[in-house]
Design a protein around this motif. Structure first.
Motif, PDB file in Angstrom:
ATOM      1  N   THR A   1       0.827  -1.208   0.000  1.00 30.40           N
ATOM      2  CA  THR A   1       0.000   0.000   0.000  1.00 30.40           C
ATOM      3  C   THR A   1       0.861   1.257   0.000  1.00 30.40           C
ATOM      4  OG1 THR A   1      -1.758  -1.161   1.167  1.00 30.40           O
ATOM      5  CG2 THR A   1      -1.806   1.228   1.232  1.00 30.40           C
ATOM      6  N   ALA A   2       0.688   2.085  -1.001  1.00 34.67           N
ATOM      7  CA  ALA A   2       1.425   3.347  -1.224  1.00 34.67           C
ATOM      8  C   ALA A   2       2.885   3.094  -1.601  1.00 34.67           C
ATOM      9  CB  ALA A   2       1.342   4.271  -0.017  1.00 34.67           C
ATOM     10  N   LYS A   3       3.508   2.081  -1.024  1.00 30.40           N
ATOM     11  CA  LYS A   3       4.890   1.765  -1.364  1.00 30.40           C
ATOM     12  C   LYS A   3       5.003   1.311  -2.823  1.00 30.40           C
ATOM     13  CE  LYS A   3       6.113   0.357   3.362  1.00 30.40           C
ATOM     14  NZ  LYS A   3       7.453   0.919   3.559  1.00 30.40           N
ATOM     15  N   GLY A   4       3.966   0.600  -3.293  1.00 29.23           N
ATOM     16  CA  GLY A   4       3.946   0.193  -4.692  1.00 29.23           C
ATOM     17  C   GLY A   4       3.905   1.386  -5.630  1.00 29.23           C
ATOM     18  N   HIS A   5       3.219   2.462  -5.193  1.00 28.56           N
ATOM     19  CA  HIS A   5       3.199   3.697  -5.980  1.00 28.56           C
ATOM     20  C   HIS A   5       4.625   4.251  -6.115  1.00 28.56           C
ATOM     21  CE1 HIS A   5      -0.998   3.388  -4.763  1.00 28.56           C
ATOM     22  NE2 HIS A   5      -1.325   4.378  -5.567  1.00 28.56           N
TER      23      HIS A   5
ATOM     24  N   PHE B   1      21.782  13.257   2.178  1.00 28.71           N
ATOM     25  CA  PHE B   1      21.294  12.155   3.000  1.00 28.71           C
ATOM     26  C   PHE B   1      20.164  11.457   2.260  1.00 28.71           C
ATOM     27  CE2 PHE B   1      22.254  14.450   7.316  1.00 28.71           C
ATOM     28  CZ  PHE B   1      23.607  14.248   7.124  1.00 28.71           C
ATOM     29  N   ALA B   2      20.133  10.124   2.310  1.00 24.70           N
ATOM     30  CA  ALA B   2      19.049   9.381   1.647  1.00 24.70           C
ATOM     31  C   ALA B   2      18.739   8.106   2.417  1.00 24.70           C
ATOM     32  CB  ALA B   2      19.431   9.041   0.203  1.00 24.70           C
ATOM     33  N   GLY B   3      17.454   7.872   2.679  1.00 21.51           N
ATOM     34  CA  GLY B   3      17.032   6.624   3.306  1.00 21.51           C
ATOM     35  C   GLY B   3      16.789   6.761   4.794  1.00 21.51           C
ATOM     36  N   GLN B   4      17.104   5.697   5.533  1.00 22.01           N
ATOM     37  CA  GLN B   4      16.793   5.667   6.958  1.00 22.01           C
ATOM     38  C   GLN B   4      17.580   6.689   7.759  1.00 22.01           C
ATOM     39  OE1 GLN B   4      16.989   1.197   6.928  1.00 22.01           O
ATOM     40  NE2 GLN B   4      15.376   1.387   8.447  1.00 22.01           N
ATOM     41  N   ILE B   5      18.655   7.223   7.206  1.00 23.01           N
ATOM     42  CA  ILE B   5      19.390   8.297   7.863  1.00 23.01           C
ATOM     43  C   ILE B   5      18.498   9.534   8.009  1.00 23.01           C
ATOM     44  CG2 ILE B   5      20.354   9.274   5.737  1.00 23.01           C
ATOM     45  CD1 ILE B   5      22.981   9.716   7.278  1.00 23.01           C
TER      46      ILE B   5
ATOM     47  N   SER C   1      11.266   4.569   7.177  1.00 23.39           N
ATOM     48  CA  SER C   1      11.312   3.108   7.258  1.00 23.39           C
ATOM     49  C   SER C   1      10.901   2.569   5.894  1.00 23.39           C
ATOM     50  CB  SER C   1      10.351   2.597   8.338  1.00 23.39           C
ATOM     51  OG  SER C   1       9.009   2.803   7.944  1.00 23.39           O
ATOM     52  N   GLY C   2      11.405   1.422   5.532  1.00 21.44           N
ATOM     53  CA  GLY C   2      10.960   0.798   4.285  1.00 21.44           C
ATOM     54  C   GLY C   2      11.961   0.919   3.158  1.00 21.44           C
ATOM     55  N   TYR C   3      12.043  -0.170   2.371  1.00 21.30           N
ATOM     56  CA  TYR C   3      12.938  -0.196   1.214  1.00 21.30           C
ATOM     57  C   TYR C   3      12.548   0.851   0.180  1.00 21.30           C
ATOM     58  CZ  TYR C   3      13.486  -5.036   3.011  1.00 21.30           C
ATOM     59  OH  TYR C   3      13.678  -6.139   3.792  1.00 21.30           O
TER      60      TYR C   3
ATOM     61  N   GLU D   1       9.950   9.830  14.523  1.00 21.83           N
ATOM     62  CA  GLU D   1       9.685   8.395  14.506  1.00 21.83           C
ATOM     63  C   GLU D   1       9.815   7.915  13.071  1.00 21.83           C
ATOM     64  OE1 GLU D   1       4.909   8.029  13.992  1.00 21.83           O
ATOM     65  OE2 GLU D   1       5.608   8.622  15.972  1.00 21.83           O
ATOM     66  N   PRO D   2      10.066   6.627  12.857  1.00 21.97           N
ATOM     67  CA  PRO D   2      10.229   6.151  11.473  1.00 21.97           C
ATOM     68  C   PRO D   2       9.025   6.493  10.597  1.00 21.97           C
ATOM     69  CG  PRO D   2      10.955   4.483  13.030  1.00 21.97           C
ATOM     70  CD  PRO D   2      10.296   5.554  13.844  1.00 21.97           C
ATOM     71  N   TYR D   3       9.280   7.215   9.511  1.00 24.11           N
ATOM     72  CA  TYR D   3       8.243   7.686   8.594  1.00 24.11           C
ATOM     73  C   TYR D   3       7.930   6.596   7.575  1.00 24.11           C
ATOM     74  CZ  TYR D   3       6.032  10.519   4.901  1.00 24.11           C
ATOM     75  OH  TYR D   3       5.173  11.024   3.947  1.00 24.11           O
ATOM     76  N   ARG D   4       6.643   6.354   7.386  1.00 23.54           N
ATOM     77  CA  ARG D   4       6.197   5.379   6.402  1.00 23.54           C
ATOM     78  C   ARG D   4       5.190   6.038   5.467  1.00 23.54           C
ATOM     79  NH1 ARG D   4       3.165  -0.423   7.706  1.00 23.54           N
ATOM     80  NH2 ARG D   4       2.836  -1.041   5.543  1.00 23.54           N
ATOM     81  N   MET D   5       5.269   5.716   4.180  1.00 26.50           N
ATOM     82  CA  MET D   5       4.353   6.301   3.204  1.00 26.50           C
ATOM     83  C   MET D   5       2.999   5.604   3.243  1.00 26.50           C
ATOM     84  SD  MET D   5       3.476   8.444   1.011  1.00 26.50           S
ATOM     85  CE  MET D   5       4.969   9.393   0.807  1.00 26.50           C
TER      86      MET D   5
END
Length: 625
Positions: A51-55, A366-370, A374-376, A423-427
């Motif tokens: 969900t949303a990550k596929g987008h 900076f890119a990613g979990q830094i 959260s999430g690939y 906190e870890p951000y999720r789309m």
């Protein structure tokens, strides 16, 4: 001393996209990773999308990124989620073969002539006059660069917890990265700690699948990538996942270990993901729920490991085993590896600009979990944008920024920079206010023009998308004008128990009826014999997008009008060197927040928490004067 245009630190999903994007734009790239065979390694769930990550994956692909292509080559189950809901939330997902995904990722990176993989660990960053100059490595190398992209995942001072035991590491069996946080802190960067977790891995051969609910993939799976050859897809055999549930006995068993939980005893200082909590956190937060759904997901075709999705935990090993044996189908399950939590350093993302370049050090990205995500998929999206902008900066080309109205990637980065996160951000699809326009099925139509302009896709690919856009546009216009008479369709409508029409209605209007499909309507009056419509019917992807646009035309129009109203604020630029503390008419909170985030536009400023409409009015008057 070696010298590269761009150095990328970390070979995870952000690092892969950053390295490939910069290299494909003509830069020489050094990808520094501790182990090249860990490139693209899936630290947690062996799956892409959702969900949303596929987008995000579809958008990465439309911009010339690698994640969708790698996922298609190594997927062992493909599903389109949320099909019972509206098209805005349809989301592609695939279960991947963990080892094959990493193998393919390494092949993609190694085959790029502009990328050199360096197996080492960066321990220091060289900065002169607030500009990046290079890095120092554990093995004693000094490497110079014009841009540095940090995509270090969970490895910055990583600490893994299981029960009261803690071991240094960024991932199971892998050492942490040290030195970078300390250097950045000395340069004035604010740092924090976050936490994520992973569930136990079980032996497939020890599970009783016969009594579990099977979850197969789609009968006609769709690939992520626009570049995947449909004649060969799917490339691998497709397999099923399975579903089971916790129960009250499982919960009681887990509660016995709470006094040894690093989360509840305070040993873990980092903040965990709100939307992907551990099983112990679920029991506490949702104490009224008698059970929680669990997914048994294979880690690969020739792999005996099963990933117990939904059972992330850092409880003691003996508690994990005892609880698992009280779950249906897992009574005799062998736990090959216990679940654990990992704490790591991150840098609150208000410290980067919308290009993902840091505000304190020029040429550092900076890119990613830094950045606290959260999430690939979120990581890969950031890596792509950082890689593109690093290359553009080196080449003295215009920076690349996506608006919230253009892409989920734009929403992701704007949220991080403007709102920051602790906190870890999720789309999620709910984060995108224009989500009906930002569907996964039209990512190529929205974004490939940018990929072509940047030089990330070739002219042939872009022209094929332009031809599809023309076909969709002409077909919609045809359906808005072509009418079907009552005598031709009322018999069909009445046979379905639907009200008929009085005289004649356009196909566009008829298509808005939820009970009617476009294919149903085209079966009347020879409409399908039209050469234009024949071409549309042959192109299933375009046909489906035409139907969506006809059915939701009114909603699209309202969202587009909303975008146009807000656009004037997005276009009203604010000087990045503006000293907000001199604007006494602003509230004290607004002065502090605006000076901290340094928004690029009035639109971005209006989304900062604590900045009121009256503060925006003050800014508008000041900019006008």
């Amino acid at each position: 001393m070696r010298n590269y245009d761009v150095i990328v630190v970390g070979g995870g999903h952000a690092g892969i996209e950053a390295a490939c994007a910069a290299a494909n734009l003509g830069c020489s790239v050094a990808l520094v990773t501790m182990d090249k065979y860990a490139i693209g390694r899936m630290s947690c769930n062996p799956a892409i999308g959702g969900t949303a990550k596929g987008h995000l994956v579809r958008e990465i692909d439309a911009l010339g990124g690698m994640m969708g292509r790698i996922a298609d080559r190594t997927g062992i189950q493909f599903r389109m989620l949320n099909k019972s809901k509206g098209p805005a939330v349809w989301s592609p997902r695939c279960q991947s073969d963990r080892q094959l995904y990493s193998n393919e990722a390494l092949r993609v990176v190694e085959s790029n002539p502009n990328i050199r993989i360096i197996e080492d660990s960066v321990i220091d960053i060289v900065v002169e006059e607030n500009k990046i100059k290079g890095v120092k490595t554990l093995h004693g190398s000094d490497i110079q660069c014009k841009a540095l992209i940090l995509s270090s995942g969970t490895f910055l001072n990583g600490l893994m917890h299981t029960g009261l035991n803690a071991n240094k590491g960024g991932r199971f069996g892998e050492k942490p990265s040290t030195g970078i946080t300390e250097t950045l802190s000395s340069l004035g960067f604010e740092t924090g700690r976050l936490k994520t977790g992973t569930p136990p891995r079980l032996s497939k051969s020890s599970i009783n699948f016969d009594i579990l609910e099977e979850q197969p993939g789609d009968k006609n799976p769709e690939p992520f990538s626009h570049f995947t050859d449909l004649n060969q897809f799917p490339f691998l055999p497709q397999i099923s996942c399975f579903i089971t549930y916790t129960n009250s006995e499982v919960h009681k068993t887990l509660e016995k270990g709470f006094d040894q939980s690093p989360m509840f005893t305070g040993r873990i200082k980092g903040v965990g993901p709100r939307y992907c909590p551990s099983i112990e956190d679920k029991i506490v937060r949702f104490s009224d729920k008698p059970h929680h759904q669990l997914f048994l997901e294979p880690e690969g075709l020739d792999n005996d490991l099963i990933y117990l999705n939904g059972f992330s935990t850092s409880l003691p090993v003996e508690i994990q085993i005892e609880a698992i044996h009280k779950i249906k189908g897992l009574e005799e399950a062998e736990m090959v590896r216990p679940g654990y939590a990992v704490e790591y350093d991150f840098f609150p993302p208000y410290q980067v600009d919308l290009t993902l370049e840091t505000k304190l050090v020029e040429g550092l990205y900076f890119a990613g979990q830094i950045n606290g995500t959260s999430g690939y998929e979120e990581a890969a999206a950031q890596g792509l944008i950082a890689g593109i902008n690093a290359a553009l900066k080196i080449q003295n080309r215009k920076e690349f920024i996506l608006k919230r109205s253009e892409a989920y990637i734009g929403v992701l980065i704007d949220d991080l920079v403007t709102k920051s996160t602790d906190e870890p951000y999720r789309m999620f699809t709910s984060r995108a206010e224009h989500r009906l326009l930002l569907r996964q099925d039209n990512a190529d139509r929205r974004l490939m023009k940018y990929a072509f302009e940047l030089g990330l896709i070739n002219k042939e690919i872009y022209e094929s998308v332009s031809e599809r856009e023309k076909l969709i546009f002409e077909s919609i216009n045809f359906f808005r004008s072509f009418k079907i008479h009552a005598r031709d369709i009322n018999h069909y409508l009445n046979s379905k128990g639907l009200p008929g029409i009085d005289s004649a209605e356009t196909i566009s209007k008829l298509c808005k009826r939820p009970e009617l499909s476009l294919k149903d309507i085209l079966s009347f009056n020879g409409t399908a014999d039209n050469p234009l419509i024949q071409n549309l019917i042959k192109d299933e992807k375009s046909f489906n997008q035409v139907e969506i646009e006809l059915k939701y035309e009114g909603y699209f129009k309202r969202q587009q009008e909303s975008i146009e109203r807000l656009e004037r604020y997005e276009e009203k630029e604010i000087p990045l060197n503006l000293n907000y503390f001199n604007l006494k008419a602003l509230s004290a909170e607004a002065r502090e927040k605006l000076n901290k985030i340094k928004p690029r536009s009035i639109g971005q400023a209006s989304r900062i928490s604590g900045v009121t409409p009256s503060d925006i009015s003050v800014l508008l008057v000041y900019l006008k004067n």
